[in-house]
Design a protein around this motif. Structure first.
Motif, PDB file in Angstrom:
ATOM      1  N   ASN A  85      41.079  28.635  38.987  1.00 24.22           N
ATOM      2  CA  ASN A  85      40.734  27.253  39.283  1.00 24.22           C
ATOM      3  C   ASN A  85      41.042  26.820  40.715  1.00 24.22           C
ATOM      4  N   ASN A  88      38.458  27.005  43.607  1.00 25.07           N
ATOM      5  CA  ASN A  88      37.323  26.105  43.495  1.00 25.07           C
ATOM      6  C   ASN A  88      37.518  24.832  44.307  1.00 25.07           C
ATOM      7  N   TRP A  91      35.571  25.585  47.361  1.00 27.49           N
ATOM      8  CA  TRP A  91      34.149  25.603  47.029  1.00 27.49           C
ATOM      9  C   TRP A  91      33.633  24.181  46.823  1.00 27.49           C
ATOM     10  N   ASN A  92      34.404  23.352  46.131  1.00 33.70           N
ATOM     11  CA  ASN A  92      34.012  21.954  45.932  1.00 33.70           C
ATOM     12  C   ASN A  92      33.873  21.217  47.260  1.00 33.70           C
ATOM     13  N   TYR A 120      36.767  31.820  50.723  1.00 35.19           N
ATOM     14  CA  TYR A 120      36.570  31.533  49.297  1.00 35.19           C
ATOM     15  C   TYR A 120      36.120  32.796  48.554  1.00 35.19           C
ATOM     16  N   TYR A 144      33.011  31.677  36.588  1.00 37.12           N
ATOM     17  CA  TYR A 144      33.342  32.544  37.722  1.00 37.12           C
ATOM     18  C   TYR A 144      32.080  33.164  38.317  1.00 37.12           C
ATOM     19  N   ASN A 147      29.561  30.558  39.995  1.00 34.13           N
ATOM     20  CA  ASN A 147      30.051  30.154  41.322  1.00 34.13           C
ATOM     21  C   ASN A 147      29.934  31.297  42.315  1.00 34.13           C
ATOM     22  N   ALA A 221      31.658  22.705  41.863  1.00 33.29           N
ATOM     23  CA  ALA A 221      31.883  24.006  41.240  1.00 33.29           C
ATOM     24  C   ALA A 221      31.728  23.911  39.727  1.00 33.29           C
ATOM     25  N   THR A 223      33.124  24.829  36.133  1.00 30.41           N
ATOM     26  CA  THR A 223      34.458  25.094  35.609  1.00 30.41           C
ATOM     27  C   THR A 223      34.370  25.405  34.124  1.00 30.41           C
TER      28      THR A 223
END
Length: 300
Positions: A85, A88, A91-92, A120, A144, A147, A221, A223
């Motif tokens: 987590n 991310n 990434w977010n 990342y 996973y 993303n 992202a 999740t």
């Protein structure tokens, strides 16, 4: 004891970690024995200017834990969840900055933070680096790999930017450029050998090939906690987009995605059965179908 040893190995390795940039390869790259021997160290080391896996850990097995294998399993699960987590967040941030609500990607500005994207991807490599990855839940694996696919696609385009289409790149989906764990991957393998085999047809509206006719890239992202809601939203949004699909009760003008991957959408009935689940329009079982031309222009 086996679980205890594994946890100790992970914690020890991370405590020794330094910082290193992501390693990439050309199509014909091979790993030498020397590189293989250093593989664990290179994967665990994390860029110092982004998420620090070392700093996130506060899990130390105790003597009591050794007596309780279930406790150790829980600790390992907690460890993996943190790894899964935390990256991310980066990434977010990137998606929020460079992807619009309509799914358009500002590749020119994105390219200015290419190293942050590579960092990342490095963290994605760490998550994949251990056999414990296989014990993740289906939703954790799906999130996973979705993303990962999207991040690698953007990385591929940025490497060749400016360009008008991802198809301007030679063999874009077959270039084995990214090392995740101890294996080099290409986009085709992730899509066809991993994601599609997980029997979740909605992934086709979550992974984005960087083209106009693709589903829009979500600017957040995926999740494991929100995956079902996110996949349903992506599917409904794509079906309702009249630039990609035109749906009426008796006539269906559909994206070629539904032609290319028909088998995936027939797992629980017909293609029309699938469409009915995610469209607000009452579709006849006898509706006529045709498939639109696919526009491969860049989604910028």
């Amino acid at each position: 004891m086996k679980s205890f040893s594994l946890l100790c190995l992970i914690c020890f390795a991370i405590s020794c970690a330094g910082s290193k940039k992501i390693v990439t390869s050309n199509e014909n790259s091979t790993s030498t024995d020397k590189e293989n021997s250093k593989n664990l160290d290179s994967i665990i080391e994390t860029p110092s200017d982004t998420f620090s896996i070392k700093d996130s850990l506060n899990i130390t097995p105790t003597k009591e834990d050794v007596k309780n294998d279930e406790v150790l399993k829980d600790k390992i699960t907690e460890l993996k969840t943190k790894f899964l987590n935390r990256p991310n967040q980066t990434w977010n941030e990137l998606l929020d900055l460079y992807v619009s609500e309509e799914g358009k990607v500002d590749y020119k500005s994105f390219s200015k933070e290419h190293q942050k994207l590579l960092d990342y991807i490095h963290n994605l490599s760490f998550i994949r680096s251990d056999d414990t990855f296989e014990s993740l839940s289906k939703n954790e694996k799906l999130a996973y790999w979705i993303n990962t696919y999207n991040a690698l696609t953007i990385d591929l385009i940025i490497r060749h930017y400016p360009l008008k289409s991802i198809k301007d790149i030679k063999d874009p989906w077959n270039q084995r450029l990214w090392k995740l764990g101890d294996k080099w991957y290409n986009l085709n393998e992730i899509e066809h050998q991993i994601l599609r085999k997980m029997n979740e047809p909605r992934i086709h509206f979550a992974i984005v090939c960087g083209s106009y006719s693709c589903p829009k890239l979500k600017n957040e992202a995926y999740t494991s906690e929100n995956l079902d809601e996110q996949l349903t939203d992506a599917t409904k949004t794509f079906l309702a987009d009249d630039k990609r699909n035109n749906i009426s009760s008796n006539n269906l003008e559909l994206s070629k995605i539904f032609q290319w991957f028909t088998k995936d959408f027939k797992q629980d009935g017909s293609l029309i059965d699938f469409l009915k689940k995610y469209s607000d329009i009452k579709i006849s079982d006898k509706a006529k179908k045709r498939f639109k031309d696919y526009n491969w222009d860049l989604n910028d």
